[in-house]
Design a protein around this motif. Sequence first.
Motif, PDB file in Angstrom:
ATOM      1  N   ASP A 119      -8.404   6.010   2.466  1.00  0.00           N
ATOM      2  CA  ASP A 119      -8.603   6.472   1.088  1.00  0.00           C
ATOM      3  C   ASP A 119      -7.294   6.546   0.310  1.00  0.00           C
ATOM      4  N   ARG A 122      -7.116   4.018  -4.214  1.00  0.00           N
ATOM      5  CA  ARG A 122      -7.588   4.440  -5.540  1.00  0.00           C
ATOM      6  C   ARG A 122      -6.429   4.430  -6.541  1.00  0.00           C
ATOM      7  N   GLY A 123      -6.631   3.700  -7.644  1.00  0.00           N
ATOM      8  CA  GLY A 123      -5.615   3.625  -8.694  1.00  0.00           C
ATOM      9  C   GLY A 123      -4.464   2.690  -8.389  1.00  0.00           C
ATOM     10  N   ARG A 137     -12.218  -2.823  -4.760  1.00  0.00           N
ATOM     11  CA  ARG A 137     -12.686  -2.310  -6.057  1.00  0.00           C
ATOM     12  C   ARG A 137     -13.602  -1.100  -5.872  1.00  0.00           C
ATOM     13  N   ALA A 139     -13.456   1.027  -3.601  1.00  0.00           N
ATOM     14  CA  ALA A 139     -12.618   2.147  -3.166  1.00  0.00           C
ATOM     15  C   ALA A 139     -11.687   2.626  -4.281  1.00  0.00           C
ATOM     16  N   GLY A 140     -11.820   2.035  -5.476  1.00  0.00           N
ATOM     17  CA  GLY A 140     -11.032   2.480  -6.617  1.00  0.00           C
ATOM     18  C   GLY A 140      -9.744   1.730  -6.840  1.00  0.00           C
ATOM     19  N   GLY A 141      -9.528   0.656  -6.083  1.00  0.00           N
ATOM     20  CA  GLY A 141      -8.323  -0.148  -6.258  1.00  0.00           C
ATOM     21  C   GLY A 141      -8.551  -1.280  -7.242  1.00  0.00           C
TER      22      GLY A 141
END
Length: 176
Positions: A119, A122-123, A137, A139-141
């Motif tokens: 985790d 992200r970002g 994507r 996972a927030g990437g």
Amino acid sequence: MATAKIAFLTAPEGIERVELTEPWKAVKDAGYDPILLSTKTGEVQTFDHLDKSETQKVDGQVSGASVDDFAALVLPGGVANPDALRMDKDAVSFVRDFVASGKPVAAICHAPWTLIEADVVRGKQLTSWPSLQTDIRNAGGDWVDEEVVVDGNLITSRHPDDLPAFNKALTDAVGQ
């Protein structure tokens, strides 16, 4: 002054050989001390795509490793290797703690699966083997199709053809 140690973390098998051996050589050539950590003791089995290749002796188990002992972390790819690592709680914790430390973490090919499990994407902007883009994507990437991507302390590349750029980004980051 002691030579900086660079951790290479793999599962016992399924490692894409060149994604272990080429960064290993680059680290040695830059004057650093590569250390192979795995989830088990003994040897790890590398592969040339789907064919068994060389074995390499494990220097230590990730369960007993400390982020404080290393200047950087390298996560080689291969499909089975990061898939197994993301199922090992000690490996995932080590990766999460390493990213949190701010020290360089370099992942190539399928290795971002372990970053996703920890985790820590992200970002962040990163790249990988193309089949992981939806996972990243989700996972927030932010997945991009580039030879090497450096975002903060994360260094990522897509595949073995990117190894020269990956190795340079890794050794540059450790040298800073």
